[in-house]
Design an enzyme around this catalytic site. Structure first.
Site, PDB file in Angstrom:
ATOM      1  N   GLU A 142       0.833  -1.210   0.000  1.00  0.00           N
ATOM      2  CA  GLU A 142       0.000   0.000   0.000  1.00  0.00           C
ATOM      3  C   GLU A 142       0.867   1.260   0.000  1.00  0.00           C
ATOM      4  OE1 GLU A 142      -3.056  -0.050  -0.569  1.00  0.00           O
ATOM      5  OE2 GLU A 142      -3.868  -1.952   0.138  1.00  0.00           O
ATOM      6  N   ASP A 289      -4.336  -9.682  -8.543  1.00  0.00           N
ATOM      7  CA  ASP A 289      -4.658  -8.705  -9.589  1.00  0.00           C
ATOM      8  C   ASP A 289      -3.492  -7.906 -10.174  1.00  0.00           C
ATOM      9  OD1 ASP A 289      -4.478  -7.468  -7.105  1.00  0.00           O
ATOM     10  OD2 ASP A 289      -6.382  -6.398  -7.219  1.00  0.00           O
ATOM     11  N   GLU A 383     -18.332  -6.084  -2.635  1.00  0.00           N
ATOM     12  CA  GLU A 383     -16.974  -6.637  -2.553  1.00  0.00           C
ATOM     13  C   GLU A 383     -16.911  -8.044  -3.124  1.00  0.00           C
ATOM     14  OE1 GLU A 383     -14.732  -4.549  -2.579  1.00  0.00           O
ATOM     15  OE2 GLU A 383     -13.594  -4.830  -0.757  1.00  0.00           O
ATOM     16  N   GLU A 401     -12.234   0.354  -9.693  1.00  0.00           N
ATOM     17  CA  GLU A 401     -11.880  -0.550 -10.788  1.00  0.00           C
ATOM     18  C   GLU A 401     -12.903  -0.583 -11.923  1.00  0.00           C
ATOM     19  OE1 GLU A 401     -11.365  -1.201  -7.633  1.00  0.00           O
ATOM     20  OE2 GLU A 401      -9.282  -1.772  -7.450  1.00  0.00           O
ATOM     21  N   THR A 487      -1.092   1.039 -10.734  1.00  0.00           N
ATOM     22  CA  THR A 487      -2.329   0.419 -10.257  1.00  0.00           C
ATOM     23  C   THR A 487      -3.142   1.383  -9.398  1.00  0.00           C
ATOM     24  OG1 THR A 487      -3.238  -1.596  -9.310  1.00  0.00           O
ATOM     25  CG2 THR A 487      -1.369  -0.610  -8.146  1.00  0.00           C
TER      26      THR A 487
HETATM   27  C1  DMJ Z   1      -6.231   0.459  -5.197  1.00  0.00           C
HETATM   28  O1  DMJ Z   1      -5.524   0.843  -4.077  1.00  0.00           O
HETATM   29  C2  DMJ Z   1      -5.344  -0.156  -6.216  1.00  0.00           C
HETATM   30  O2  DMJ Z   1      -5.991  -0.101  -7.427  1.00  0.00           O
HETATM   31  C3  DMJ Z   1      -4.964  -1.571  -5.891  1.00  0.00           C
HETATM   32  O3  DMJ Z   1      -4.243  -2.207  -6.908  1.00  0.00           O
HETATM   33  C4  DMJ Z   1      -6.143  -2.424  -5.541  1.00  0.00           C
HETATM   34  N1  DMJ Z   1      -7.317  -1.687  -5.494  1.00  0.00           N
HETATM   35  C5  DMJ Z   1      -7.337  -0.463  -4.776  1.00  0.00           C
HETATM   36  C6  DMJ Z   1      -8.671   0.211  -4.965  1.00  0.00           C
HETATM   37  O4  DMJ Z   1      -9.715  -0.660  -5.019  1.00  0.00           O
END
Ligand code: DMJ
Length: 778
Positions: A142, A289, A383, A401, A487
């Site tokens: 994170e 993912d 979720e 997303e 991401t």
């Molecule tokens: C984000 O922090 C990023 O996209 C991460 O890869 C997974 N998803 C969260 C938001 O849903």
């Protein structure tokens, strides 16, 4: 400007990714007319764009006014979330490092949305207020995607603005220096024999230091170890210190080596010391993912073919085993023909966007359409949701997303259908998540209740994708095609590998020397699908009514079947009626709609309307139990009858004090014909027997007669809540918005208690409310 990764790919792959590159990056979106009758005028687009800006201001200003310098806004309490001062939420709190997370995560959004004054001010605040050496344990993943990525994206933007000679003239790479400091503070996590990083690190004390309060973990998730390369490589190349990229690359190498060789899939959790898989389920959502995303994007950003080859290998495996269009289902990595669960998580909604990057539009359109159907049914993506699109886990923390994939599909197809999808996201956020101090996560999409959190990715990602979706290229302060999204949607320049090459070689080919391969590698949707301009629609159409939402009622719920009618024509009809199936002779249907009667109808062919009266609730989806509590003397609240809810009518869970009223039997008791005792029913709660016609039909009649609520009583003798699980009554397949009174269901034993009470005491007052709010329970 040259986009080097595109020309590079042209040589390497014979144009496959060129297709995607061109689709996503370089093709101006033609003004295509809508294939679903959904064209949007420039005025409408710009109105929605303004709406998005207003929403961003609301969210951002709420954070700045009520929360900054805290990491996150608590939008219900209108204050900042400071770790240690609020109840511990477990892993979720590992994003919070007392480093003004939300502001750092939002910096490059400010630039993209043209809020340049705010950006300049925010950068100064970050430089002045933020410390990166707090004695606090944070998630490496994170912190990397949100904070390191946020600092790098903001540095890139600051540099662009500075180069233009007007703004940020005072800027001396301070954000890059902070990024470098943070990079060093994350490095202790890589102190493992495998090279896979620890999941957490103490920003001040690292991992091995006795004061670190971490370093005892043995596992990490695949995405956690495999989502570092973009930020770490960018940091290396911008700062000149190769150590970051080396570590991130090593972690990617280990994951690749550990893939299951038979299936080419990876698991969800891996042991960081010996590289053994701890969880062997494999999918494209939670836990994995962004590992796949980073393989693809590492190739785009860094031009290293190794990443593309790995991505392609995994992608083939995903399409072989996990993709069951429109579904994406987890399988066992060693036994990939076996699905390991019957539900999907919302994180996989990014995958259609990645498929667009891969140039694989068909499955992207299919899965995206499926997701859209789910949002139509539940407002947001829960979720987790089942393969039947029911809620498995109802939370929705404002994840971006689905908006991300919508944007990529719009870029690729130019189909205004995706603008409509974007518009629905905007409307739902305003309608169901907006609160006075920002936007609040939804605790359960079924009830719409809010949670006191607004995650930083809402500002970092959601607003970028929504704003981009409704903006013309010329309206943006940067050329978006020169950047790749991390991401977390931070912007890194695709020129990185050529302007600041790595010191590492490992077989990477030098950039291509073609002049402008774009000009002939820029297919539009028309070039790709020359004979089928309605390409995307054709694909979507097959998935339009997956969840039943938006289905044209007449067309789909009325089917023609032949009934062997006897002379009277009554027996089978009565029989079906007793099963709860209502029949409408075709003659009636047709004459109502067109006036002409087809031949068949005269031979006794009926259109059979199959409408379930009760919803099949999956095991894990709980029916909220209600009660009918008798409150008038002599009961005084002591008699409590367990009742089932309805999916329509007034939602009793939202009535703080329930609904109170005197009960009165309906005449006729089934309420299937005209109500005869309307005067008596006025202002009372009606009792009506189940059967003969639909619950919704009864409810409408009784509501019209003046009843303020309806208690349905089962007609099956001897049924009771002790023996039969509660269920939810559903409507009749028609819209039920007109039914506004509360509706509850009693099994016959409970119903008998109520009717006996009525018979004996005449005036019986009851309260209808959720069981958990039963009066006098405490
Ligand atoms: C984000 O922090 C990023 O996209 C991460 O890869 C997974 N998803 C969260 C938001 O849903």
């Amino acid at each position: 400007m040259r986009r080097n990764w595109i020309t590079r790919e042209t040589r390497a792959c014979g144009g496959l990714v060129v297709t995607l590159a061109a689709l996503v990056i370089s093709c101006p979106l033609a003004e295509v007319s809508g294939h679903d009758g959904q064209a949007m005028t420039p005025e409408e687009k710009s109105e929605i764009r303004d709406q998005i800006l207003e929403m961003f201001d609301h969210a951002y200003n709420s954070y700045m006014d009520y929360a900054y310098p805290a990491d996150e806004l608590m939008p219900l309490s209108c204050r900042g979330r400071v770790r240690g001062l609020e109840p511990n939420r477990g892993d979720v709190d590992d994003s919070l490092g007392k480093f003004s997370l939300t502001l750092i995560d939002t910096l490059d959004t400010l630039v993209l949305l043209n809020k340049l004054d705010e950006f300049e001010e925010a950068v100064k605040k970050i430089m002045r207020d933020v410390r990166l050496d707090n004695d606090i344990v944070v998630s490496v993943f994170e912190t990397n995607i949100r904070v390191l990525g946020g600092l790098l994206g903001a540095h890139v933007m600051a540099d662009v603005l500075k180069q233009r000679g007007q703004r940020m003239q005072w800027y001396r790479d301070e954000l890059l220096h902070m990024a470098k400091e943070l990079g060093y503070r994350l490095l202790p996590a890589f102190n493992t024999t495998s090279g896979l990083p620890y999941p957490r690190v103490n920003l001040r004390y690292g991992v091995v230091n006795p004061l670190s309060r971490t370093g005892t973990e043995s596992d990490t998730c695949t995405a956690c170890a495999g989502t570092l390369i973009l930020e770490f490589a960018a940091l290396s190349r911008m700062s000149g210190d190769t150590i970051f990229e080396e570590h991130a690359r090593k972690a990617m190498d280990v994951l690749w080596e550990k893939r299951q060789r038979g299936s080419d899939l990876v698991g969800t959790v891996i042991n960081i010391h010996n590289g053994d898989w701890v969880r062997r389920d494999s999918g494209v959502g939670a836990g994995i993912d962004s590992y796949y995303e980073y393989l693809m994007k590492a190739y785009i950003l860094l031009g290293d073919k190794v990443y593309l080859e790995r991505f392609n290998t995994h992608y083939s495996a995903i399409m072989k085993y996990i993709s069951q269009p429109p579904l994406l289902l987890n399988v066992h990595m060693h036994n990939p023909t076996v699905n390991v669960r019957s539900w999907m998580d919302s994180l996989l909604a990014f995958f259609p966007g990645l498929q667009v990057l891969r140039g694989d539009l068909k499955p992207a359109i299919e899965t995206h359409e499926m997701l859209y159907q789910v949002t139509k049914q539940h407002n947001f993506l829960p979720e987790a949701f089942t393969t039947e699109f029911r809620v498995h886990w109802g939370q929705h923390p404002l994840r971006p997303e689905f908006a991300e994939s919508t944007y990529f599909l719009y870029k690729a197809t130019g189909d205004p259908y995706y603008l409509k999808v974007g518009q629905s996201i905007v409307e739902k956020l305003n309608a169901h998540a907006r609160v006075p101090c920002g936007f609040a996560a939804v605790q359960d999409v079924r009830t719409g209740t809010h949670e006191d959190r607004m995650d930083s990715f809402f500002l970092a990602e959601m607003f970028k994708y929504l704003y981009l979706l409704f903006s013309e290229k010329s309206q943006l302060p940067i050329d978006i095609d020169d950047y790749i999204f991390t991401t977390e949607a931070h912007l890194l320049p695709v020129s990185l590998s050529t302007t600041q090459p790595s010191c590492l070689t490992n077989g990477t080919e030098p950039p291509a020397h073609q002049d402008d391969l774009f000009s002939y590698s820029c297919p539009s949707a028309q070039t790709l699908f020359p004979n089928n301009p309605t390409f995307a629609k054709t694909i979507r159409d097959g998935y339009k009514y997956l969840t039943g939402v938006g289905r044209a009622q007449q067309a789909s719920s009325v089917r023609g079947i032949e009934l062997p009618l006897h002379d009277t024509g009554l027996e089978p009809v009565e029989f079906l009626k007793s099963m709860g199936i209502s029949l409408t002779p075709l003659t009636e249907l047709v004459s109502a709609s067109q006036g002409s009667v087809p031949q068949d109808s005269q031979k006794g062919v009926f259109k059979l309307k199959l409408v379930a009266e009760v919803s099949q609730t999956p095991e894990h989806e709980e029916v909220v139990p209600l009660i009918v509590q008798l409150i008038s003397p002599p009961f005084l609240g002591r008699t409590v009858l367990m009742a089932g809810p309805a999916k329509f009518g007034l939602d009793l869970t939202k009535q703080e004090h329930g609904v109170k009223g005197r009960i009165m039997k309906s005449v006729p008791y089934t309420a299937c014909g005209p109500i005869e005792n309307t005067v008596e029913l006025q202002g009372h709660i009606a009792l009506a027997l189940r059967g003969d016609c639909m619950f919704a039909a009864k409810a409408r009649r009784l509501q019209e007669a003046g009843a303020i609520g309806v208690i349905f009583i089962d007609h099956r003798e001897g049924s009771s809540s002790a023996e039969t699980p509660l269920f939810q009554m559903v409507g009749d397949g028609e819209p039920t918005d007109d039914i506004t009174v509360p509706l509850v269901f009693l099994f016959s034993k409970e119903g008998a208690t109520l009717t006996a009470a009525l018979q004996e005491h005449h005036n019986v007052d009851v309260l209808l409310l959720p069981k958990e709010r039963q009066l006098g329970k405490d």
